[in-house]
Design a protein around this motif. Structure first.
Motif, PDB file in Angstrom:
ATOM      1  N   PHE A  40       3.725   9.144   6.738  1.00 21.38           N
ATOM      2  CA  PHE A  40       3.970   8.465   7.595  1.00 21.38           C
ATOM      3  C   PHE A  40       6.276   8.060   8.590  1.00 21.38           C
ATOM      4  CE2 PHE A  40       0.579  10.819   9.737  1.00 21.38           C
ATOM      5  CZ  PHE A  40       1.481  12.429   9.673  1.00 21.38           C
ATOM      6  N   PHE A  41       5.223   6.606   7.745  1.00 14.77           N
ATOM      7  CA  PHE A  41       6.469   5.998   7.487  1.00 14.77           C
ATOM      8  C   PHE A  41       7.479   5.889   6.619  1.00 14.77           C
ATOM      9  CE2 PHE A  41       2.818   2.300   8.054  1.00 14.77           C
ATOM     10  CZ  PHE A  41       3.038   2.945   9.347  1.00 14.77           C
ATOM     11  N   GLU A  42       7.152   6.501   5.948  1.00  8.83           N
ATOM     12  CA  GLU A  42       8.388   7.140   4.629  1.00  8.83           C
ATOM     13  C   GLU A  42       9.530   7.767   5.736  1.00  8.83           C
ATOM     14  OE1 GLU A  42       7.106   7.831   0.864  1.00  8.83           O
ATOM     15  OE2 GLU A  42       7.656   6.381   0.035  1.00  8.83           O
ATOM     16  N   HIS A  43       8.749   8.846   6.325  1.00  4.01           N
ATOM     17  CA  HIS A  43       9.492   9.748   7.054  1.00  4.01           C
ATOM     18  C   HIS A  43      10.149   9.334   8.275  1.00  4.01           C
ATOM     19  CE1 HIS A  43      10.181  14.101   8.947  1.00  4.01           C
ATOM     20  NE2 HIS A  43       9.993  13.135  10.022  1.00  4.01           N
ATOM     21  N   LEU A  44       9.388   7.855   9.251  1.00  5.38           N
ATOM     22  CA  LEU A  44       9.624   7.822  10.047  1.00  5.38           C
ATOM     23  C   LEU A  44      10.775   7.026   9.568  1.00  5.38           C
ATOM     24  CD1 LEU A  44       6.763   7.016  12.394  1.00  5.38           C
ATOM     25  CD2 LEU A  44       8.164   8.016  12.498  1.00  5.38           C
ATOM     26  N   GLU A  45      11.617   6.264   8.579  1.00  4.40           N
ATOM     27  CA  GLU A  45      12.181   5.579   8.381  1.00  4.40           C
ATOM     28  C   GLU A  45      13.107   6.044   7.964  1.00  4.40           C
ATOM     29  OE1 GLU A  45      11.866   2.206   6.919  1.00  4.40           O
ATOM     30  OE2 GLU A  45      13.860   1.968   6.614  1.00  4.40           O
ATOM     31  N   THR A  46      13.366   7.564   7.432  1.00  3.14           N
ATOM     32  CA  THR A  46      14.690   8.543   7.594  1.00  3.14           C
ATOM     33  C   THR A  46      14.899   8.626   8.865  1.00  3.14           C
ATOM     34  OG1 THR A  46      13.403  10.914   7.762  1.00  3.14           O
ATOM     35  CG2 THR A  46      13.334   9.686   5.750  1.00  3.14           C
ATOM     36  N   LYS A  47      14.403   8.722  10.325  1.00  3.01           N
ATOM     37  CA  LYS A  47      14.758   9.471  11.329  1.00  3.01           C
ATOM     38  C   LYS A  47      14.798   7.624  11.671  1.00  3.01           C
ATOM     39  CE  LYS A  47      12.878  13.190  11.204  1.00  3.01           C
ATOM     40  NZ  LYS A  47      14.295  14.885  10.867  1.00  3.01           N
ATOM     41  N   ASP A  48      15.068   6.904  11.125  1.00  2.87           N
ATOM     42  CA  ASP A  48      15.828   5.287  11.731  1.00  2.87           C
ATOM     43  C   ASP A  48      15.051   4.237  12.420  1.00  2.87           C
ATOM     44  OD1 ASP A  48      18.074   4.950  10.174  1.00  2.87           O
ATOM     45  OD2 ASP A  48      19.060   6.194  11.923  1.00  2.87           O
ATOM     46  N   ILE A  49      13.094   4.848  12.138  1.00 10.18           N
ATOM     47  CA  ILE A  49      12.790   4.316  12.918  1.00 10.18           C
ATOM     48  C   ILE A  49      11.954   3.045  12.086  1.00 10.18           C
ATOM     49  CG2 ILE A  49      10.312   4.106  13.531  1.00 10.18           C
ATOM     50  CD1 ILE A  49      10.862   6.889  15.110  1.00 10.18           C
ATOM     51  N   PRO A  50      12.301   2.024  11.704  1.00 11.48           N
ATOM     52  CA  PRO A  50      11.675   0.786  10.953  1.00 11.48           C
ATOM     53  C   PRO A  50      10.284   0.614  11.437  1.00 11.48           C
ATOM     54  CG  PRO A  50      12.866  -0.541  13.063  1.00 11.48           C
ATOM     55  CD  PRO A  50      12.238   1.004  12.708  1.00 11.48           C
ATOM     56  N   SER A  51      10.130   0.132   9.607  1.00 13.45           N
ATOM     57  CA  SER A  51       7.964  -0.028   9.820  1.00 13.45           C
ATOM     58  C   SER A  51       7.656  -1.463   9.305  1.00 13.45           C
ATOM     59  CB  SER A  51       7.117   1.249   9.539  1.00 13.45           C
ATOM     60  OG  SER A  51       7.309   0.748   8.705  1.00 13.45           O
ATOM     61  N   HIS A  52       6.677  -1.722   8.809  1.00 12.51           N
ATOM     62  CA  HIS A  52       6.397  -3.045   8.035  1.00 12.51           C
ATOM     63  C   HIS A  52       6.528  -2.641   6.333  1.00 12.51           C
ATOM     64  CE1 HIS A  52       1.482  -2.686   8.393  1.00 12.51           C
ATOM     65  NE2 HIS A  52       2.140  -1.797   7.901  1.00 12.51           N
ATOM     66  N   PHE A  53       5.888  -0.634   6.482  1.00 15.25           N
ATOM     67  CA  PHE A  53       5.943  -0.602   5.002  1.00 15.25           C
ATOM     68  C   PHE A  53       6.534  -1.054   3.694  1.00 15.25           C
ATOM     69  CE2 PHE A  53       6.267   2.931   1.604  1.00 15.25           C
ATOM     70  CZ  PHE A  53       5.219   2.866   1.085  1.00 15.25           C
ATOM     71  N   VAL A  54       6.199  -1.421   2.741  1.00 13.07           N
ATOM     72  CA  VAL A  54       6.683  -1.915   1.766  1.00 13.07           C
ATOM     73  C   VAL A  54       7.067  -0.675   0.446  1.00 13.07           C
ATOM     74  CG1 VAL A  54       7.750  -3.450  -0.214  1.00 13.07           C
ATOM     75  CG2 VAL A  54       6.905  -4.534   2.456  1.00 13.07           C
ATOM     76  N   ARG A  55       6.126  -0.982  -0.167  1.00 11.20           N
ATOM     77  CA  ARG A  55       5.863   0.477  -0.928  1.00 11.20           C
ATOM     78  C   ARG A  55       4.199   0.390  -1.258  1.00 11.20           C
ATOM     79  NH1 ARG A  55       5.004  -2.417  -6.193  1.00 11.20           N
ATOM     80  NH2 ARG A  55       6.068  -4.500  -5.860  1.00 11.20           N
ATOM     81  N   LYS A  56       3.726   1.726  -2.056  1.00 10.89           N
ATOM     82  CA  LYS A  56       2.022   2.337  -1.942  1.00 10.89           C
ATOM     83  C   LYS A  56       2.294   1.126  -3.656  1.00 10.89           C
ATOM     84  CE  LYS A  56      -0.786   6.004  -2.702  1.00 10.89           C
ATOM     85  NZ  LYS A  56      -0.533   7.342  -3.465  1.00 10.89           N
ATOM     86  N   ILE A  57       1.114   1.308  -3.903  1.00 11.60           N
ATOM     87  CA  ILE A  57       1.061   0.026  -5.062  1.00 11.60           C
ATOM     88  C   ILE A  57      -0.311   0.671  -5.940  1.00 11.60           C
ATOM     89  CG2 ILE A  57       2.102  -2.066  -5.005  1.00 11.60           C
ATOM     90  CD1 ILE A  57      -0.494  -3.401  -4.417  1.00 11.60           C
ATOM     91  N   SER A  58      -1.180   1.490  -5.378  1.00 13.56           N
ATOM     92  CA  SER A  58      -1.985   2.218  -5.952  1.00 13.56           C
ATOM     93  C   SER A  58      -1.965   2.693  -4.588  1.00 13.56           C
ATOM     94  CB  SER A  58      -3.276   1.222  -6.400  1.00 13.56           C
ATOM     95  OG  SER A  58      -4.175   1.352  -5.209  1.00 13.56           O
ATOM     96  N   GLU A  59      -3.834   4.236  -5.535  1.00 16.64           N
ATOM     97  CA  GLU A  59      -4.523   5.180  -4.134  1.00 16.64           C
ATOM     98  C   GLU A  59      -5.004   4.440  -3.425  1.00 16.64           C
ATOM     99  OE1 GLU A  59      -7.611   7.498  -6.687  1.00 16.64           O
ATOM    100  OE2 GLU A  59      -5.296   9.161  -6.878  1.00 16.64           O
TER     101      GLU A  59
END
Ligand code: UDP
Length: 241
Positions: A60-79
Motif C-alpha cells: 500500500f505505501f508503495e502504491h500511494l507513493e505512485t499517487k504522490d502521497i508521501p509516507s514514512h516508508f523507506v524499504r522492506k528489509i525482511s519478511e
C-alpha cells in the motif's frame, strides 16, 4: 540481516516493535504475530500475521507513493521488518469511511453495509486510558493536538488515500469499507503518513460474496483470520492474466 550493534527497542506496541537504528532518522519496524482487540482485552497469536501485514503495508505505501502521497516508508528489509523515517506521531487516529460499519453503525444507527452519500473523515484521540474516544474538532483545538491547517491537511490526505485505495481494491474485487490512518511530523514539520495500512486497520469486504476479509474476523470470532489476510495479500499481488 547482519547487525553489528544490538539495536535499542524504542517502543513496543500491540502489533509492532520499533527499534532505533544507527541512523537517527531511521527506525526499524518489526511486525509481530500478536492480535489484540477491544483495547487489549482480547489477545491471540496468529502465525504469519506479522509477515502478511508487513507485506501488505509495503504494498500500500508503495502504491500511494505512485499517487504522490508521501509516507514514512523507506524499504522492506525482511519478511517481517521494514525501515521507516522517524516522525513524531500526531496522537490522532484518522478514520475514513465509505460504508457504515463498526462504531459508526452503533453511533448513528445505520445498518452495517449502508453506503455513505460521500466519504467522511473522523478523528479519534490515541489514548488507551480514555479508550480512544471520538473527538470533535473543538476538542482537538482544546487539546492542541493539531493546528487548524494541520486538521485540514489530515482530512485532505485521508480522502486522497481513500481515493487511491478504494479504486485499487475495487480492481481486486474488494470493497474498502473504512480504515484508520496515523500521521507524523518529520524534522521539517511536514506531515507524513505513518504506522501501517493492513487488514488490522482497514475493513475489506469481498464485492461478490460480502465475505469479511479483515480484523473483524478476529474481533467477532469468525475464524479464518490469517486465511483472510492471506487472501488480501494474494489478490493484491496476483498477476491478472
Ligand atoms: N481501527 C483501527 N484501530 C483502532 C480503531 C479502529 O485500525 O484502534 C480501524 C478499524 O479496523 C476500522 C476503522 O478503523 O477499519 C473504523 O473502526 P470503528 O471506529 O468502526 O471501530 P471498531 O468497530 O473497529 O471498534
Amino acid at each position: 540481516m547482519e547487525r553489528d550493534m544490538p539495536e535499542e527497542l524504542l517502543y513496543e506496541g500491540k502489533a509492532k516493535k520499533l527499534f532505533i537504528t544507527e541512523d537517527p532518522q531511521i527506525l526499524r519496524v518489526e511486525y509481530k504475530d500478536d492480535a489484540t482487540a477491544f483495547n487489549g482485552q482480547k489477545f491471540d497469536r496468529l502465525k504469519d500475521k506479522g509477515l502478511l501485514n508487513n507485506a501488505i503495508t509495503v504494498f500500500f505505501f508503495e502504491h500511494l507513493e505512485t499517487k504522490d502521497i508521501p509516507s514514512h516508508f523507506v524499504r522492506k528489509i525482511s519478511e517481517t521488518e521494514q525501515l521507516v523515517r522517524r516522525v513524531k506521531i500526531i496522537p490522532l487516529e484518522v478514520v475514513v469511511r465509505n460504508v457504515a460499519a463498526g462504531s459508526l453503525s452503533k453511533r448513528i444507527g445505520w445498518e452495517e453495509g449502508k453506503e455513505l452519500p460521500h466519504p467522511i473523515v473522523e478523528f479519534y484521540y490515541k489514548d488507551d486510558d480514555l479508550g480512544d474516544p471520538l473527538l470533535a474538532e473543538e476538542h482537538i483545538r482544546l487539546l492542541e493536538l493539531a493546528s487548524e491547517a494541520q486538521i485540514e491537511e489530515l482530512k485532505k490526505r485521508g480522502l486522497a488515500v481513500n481515493e487511491a485505495l478504494e479504486s485499487l481494491m475495487l480492481s481486486k474485487e474488494i470493497r474498502l469499507i473504512d480504515f484508520k490512518l496515523e500521521f507524523g511530523l518529520d524534522q521539517k514539520g511536514e506531515i507524513l503518513l505513518a504506522d501501517e495500512i493492513s487488514p488490522d486497520t482497514c475493513r475489506f469486504w469481498d464485492i461478490e460474496s460480502g465475505k469479511i476479509l479483515d480484523k473483524d474476523r478476529f474481533r467477532r470470532d469468525l475464524g479464518g483470520v490469517t486465511e483472510a489476510y492471506l487472501e488480501i495479500h494474494q489478490r493484491l499481488t496476483e498477476e491478472i492474466t
